[in-house]
Design an enzyme around this catalytic site. Structure first.
Site, PDB file in Angstrom:
ATOM      1  N   CYS A  20     -33.998  50.962  60.776  1.00 59.97           N
ATOM      2  CA  CYS A  20     -33.611  52.174  61.477  1.00 59.97           C
ATOM      3  C   CYS A  20     -32.455  52.766  60.695  1.00 59.97           C
ATOM      4  O   CYS A  20     -31.873  52.101  59.837  1.00 59.97           O
ATOM      5  CB  CYS A  20     -33.120  51.868  62.891  1.00 59.97           C
ATOM      6  SG  CYS A  20     -34.407  51.240  63.978  1.00 59.97           S
ATOM      7  N   GLY A  46     -36.875  55.029  58.935  1.00 58.16           N
ATOM      8  CA  GLY A  46     -37.632  55.006  60.174  1.00 58.16           C
ATOM      9  C   GLY A  46     -38.299  56.340  60.405  1.00 58.16           C
ATOM     10  O   GLY A  46     -37.616  57.362  60.444  1.00 58.16           O
ATOM     11  N   ASN A 121     -28.961  49.925  64.439  1.00 53.79           N
ATOM     12  CA  ASN A 121     -29.795  49.488  63.321  1.00 53.79           C
ATOM     13  C   ASN A 121     -29.681  47.975  63.245  1.00 53.79           C
ATOM     14  O   ASN A 121     -28.580  47.442  63.067  1.00 53.79           O
ATOM     15  CB  ASN A 121     -29.280  50.146  62.023  1.00 53.79           C
ATOM     16  CG  ASN A 121     -29.987  49.650  60.775  1.00 53.79           C
ATOM     17  OD1 ASN A 121     -29.462  49.765  59.686  1.00 53.79           O
ATOM     18  ND2 ASN A 121     -31.181  49.101  60.910  1.00 53.79           N
ATOM     19  N   GLY A 122     -30.815  47.295  63.365  1.00 50.08           N
ATOM     20  CA  GLY A 122     -30.797  45.839  63.312  1.00 50.08           C
ATOM     21  C   GLY A 122     -31.680  45.272  64.401  1.00 50.08           C
ATOM     22  O   GLY A 122     -32.521  45.984  64.961  1.00 50.08           O
ATOM     23  N   TYR A 261     -35.410  47.123  48.166  1.00 50.66           N
ATOM     24  CA  TYR A 261     -36.451  48.018  48.651  1.00 50.66           C
ATOM     25  C   TYR A 261     -35.997  49.047  49.684  1.00 50.66           C
ATOM     26  O   TYR A 261     -36.359  50.212  49.593  1.00 50.66           O
ATOM     27  CB  TYR A 261     -37.586  47.170  49.241  1.00 50.66           C
ATOM     28  CG  TYR A 261     -38.725  47.959  49.825  1.00 50.66           C
ATOM     29  CD1 TYR A 261     -39.584  48.689  49.006  1.00 50.66           C
ATOM     30  CD2 TYR A 261     -38.943  47.986  51.197  1.00 50.66           C
ATOM     31  CE1 TYR A 261     -40.632  49.434  49.541  1.00 50.66           C
ATOM     32  CE2 TYR A 261     -39.991  48.716  51.737  1.00 50.66           C
ATOM     33  CZ  TYR A 261     -40.829  49.428  50.912  1.00 50.66           C
ATOM     34  OH  TYR A 261     -41.856  50.150  51.446  1.00 50.66           O
TER      35      TYR A 261
END
Ligand code: SF4
Length: 490
Positions: A20, A46, A121-122, A261
């Site tokens: 995210c 996202g 985020n996570g 990535y």
């Protein structure tokens, strides 16, 4: 509708999906519009949904929508619904909780202390256990997102001030979280003690910004100030910026896959240019796994920097032997199986005149299920490649991520099921090699992986998870399956 889609459509569920992206801004004339721009720069993290919450000093305003930032937040009437000088936002790829509007962030609740919006985020690796306890005590959840757990922990904390309640909540969490919260007391940003997910601070004019990646600062013309440190909690308010360190100091373990990535190559992560790191990974790969070939060819776009590094180190010329269409969208791929199976050919096409009769060293960033690699290898063979030697710019992905990256369960990870030789056979490559874990660390400027104190989370390669995985370890197998079904979105 988007005319370009710079991000992978993924008909086979064969790429790792980013987690995210979060963005928050304090004291800006056009706070919501700035958040929309920042989220647009974080779109690669996202693509399922996006949301923005603003605060006008009196009230909170939220707009959340399924789909991309462009198309949802590029209309003046939408931005006009989000007034105020403070705002935060979120782009989402579902890693916990079903894909539904009720799970789209920022999540918002009216607490005793006032409004509270959170963008996360996570992934909280003990969220299921916490949720059960909270429900048992009377909490009523509105979503199936792990993030909502944080709101209920804050709401039910017996501490007096909002900040103490928030810290009390954080101390019960396990896993990965970079959070941006909007409250009447200010914009709060924090990172889990290991700093698994990134979070940076920047400034444009008098406006302070927190964002998942520096690229989001660049887009709004902001200057990078610093990272939010692992375990740090920053409160930005009219009193200025206050920094708190509520956790016992511990050695950070940021996600190494951000470098390989997830992050955009034009971002700076952990002080290093992502692009430069990826080139060094390619160079290490050339040193570790040389091969005689005529051309170095990347799988675009994510394999490009590593392929440049490989080519420069090996002296094997770099060429764009696979051309990627930027006009392939999910909606075009999804209608039915007849179209769906064409997905890779729609997205990638061999540059036939270049490939024909050549020995190729093909560079890709990772292998997940392997289905895409099979199709790309076949495509190069069909285009007349004499040999194809596949080199992968990450170690074999053998374990699932529980920290907010959408990986398939282990049984579907090719490297968890086969040896490298078996994988080469399955994919149809003349040879296959992955960068070693030590080689990856060398590309990051380390002498190698320190097994006693690894400097990164590398669990998807090594299985060495840096936190407890309470939900995964404690739940009965049936519950684990249910949890997995929630996590894996295909
Ligand atoms: S398990 Fe892999 S993808 Fe997940 S946080 Fe760790 S390194 Fe990153």
């Amino acid at each position: 509708m988007l005319t370009t889609n710079p991000f992978d459509s993924d008909p086979d569920g064969d790429v790792l999906h980013e987690e995210c992206g979060v963005f928050g801004i304090w004291d800006a004339d056009t706070a919501a519009a700035m958040v929309a721009l920042g989220l647009h720069a974080l779109q690669h993290r996202g693509q399922e949904a996006a949301g923005i919450t603003s605060w006008d000093g009196q009230q909170f305003h939220t707009h959340r929508a399924m789909g991309h930032v462009a198309g949802n937040f590029d209309k003046p009437d939408v931005i006009d619904m989000l007034p105020g000088r403070v705002a935060c936002g979120h782009v989402r790829y579902s890693t916990a909780g079903e894909t539904a509007l009720r799970n789209v962030q920022p999540l918002f609740a009216e607490l005793a202390s006032g409004g509270f919006a959170v963008a996360h985020n996570g992934n909280i690796s003990n969220a299921v256990k916490l949720r059960r306890t909270l429900i048992h005590r009377g909490s009523i959840f509105q979503s199936t997102s792990d993030t909502e757990t944080i709101i209920h922990l804050v709401a039910t904390s017996s501490y007096r001030t909002l900040l103490d309640k928030f810290i009390d909540a954080l101390k019960q969490l396990e896993g990965a979280y970079s959070l941006v919260c909007l409250t009447p007391e200010g914009l709060i940003a924090c990172r889990d003690p290991l700093g698994i997910r990134p979070l940076v601070m920047g400034k444009v004019g008098d406006s302070l910004i927190v964002a998942s990646e520096t690229v989001a600062l660049d887009v709004v013309g902001a200057k990078f100030l610093r990272e939010v440190e692992p375990g740090e909690l920053v409160v930005i308010s009219e009193q200025g910026v206050r920094s708190h360190h509520p956790f016992a100091p511990t050695a950070p373990r940021p996600c190494v896959f951000e470098q390989v990535y997830f992050s955009r190559p034009d971002s700076i992560v952990n002080g290093s240019s992502v692009y430069a790191v990826r080139k060094r990974i390619g160079a290490e790969l050339a040193l570790e796994s040389p091969v005689e070939a005529d051309l170095t060819i990347p799988v675009p776009d994510s394999g490009v920097p590593a392929a440049i590094g490989y080519a420069q180190q090996s002296g094997i010329p770099f060429e764009l032997g696979i051309i990627r269409s930027h006009y392939v969208g999910r909606t075009f791929i999804q209608p039915g199986d007849q179209v769906r199976h064409l997905g890779v050919k729609l997205k990638h096409n061999a540059n036939r005149t270049l490939i024909d009769g050549q020995r190729i060293v093909l560079i890709d960033d990772s292998i997940v299920r392997g289905t895409t690699s099979v199709k790309i290898l076949q495509m190069l063979r069909d285009a007349g490649a004499a040999e194809v030697h596949l080199r992968i710019a990450s170690p074999p992905t053998r374990h699932s991520c529980f920290y907010g990256v959408d990986t398939p369960e282990r049984a579907k990870l090719l490297a968890a099921q086969m040896t490298v030789a078996e994988m080469a056979d399955y994919i149809g490559a003349d040879s296959l090699a992955f960068i070693s874990v030590d080689g990856l660390y060398r590309a990051l400027g380390e002498p190698g992986r320190d097994a006693e104190r690894p400097h990164y989370c590398d669990a998807c390669f090594t299985g060495d998870y840096p936190t407890h995985l309470t939900d995964h370890e404690d739940l009965a197998p049936a519950d684990q399956l249910a949890l997995l079904a929630e996590r894996v979105v295909v």
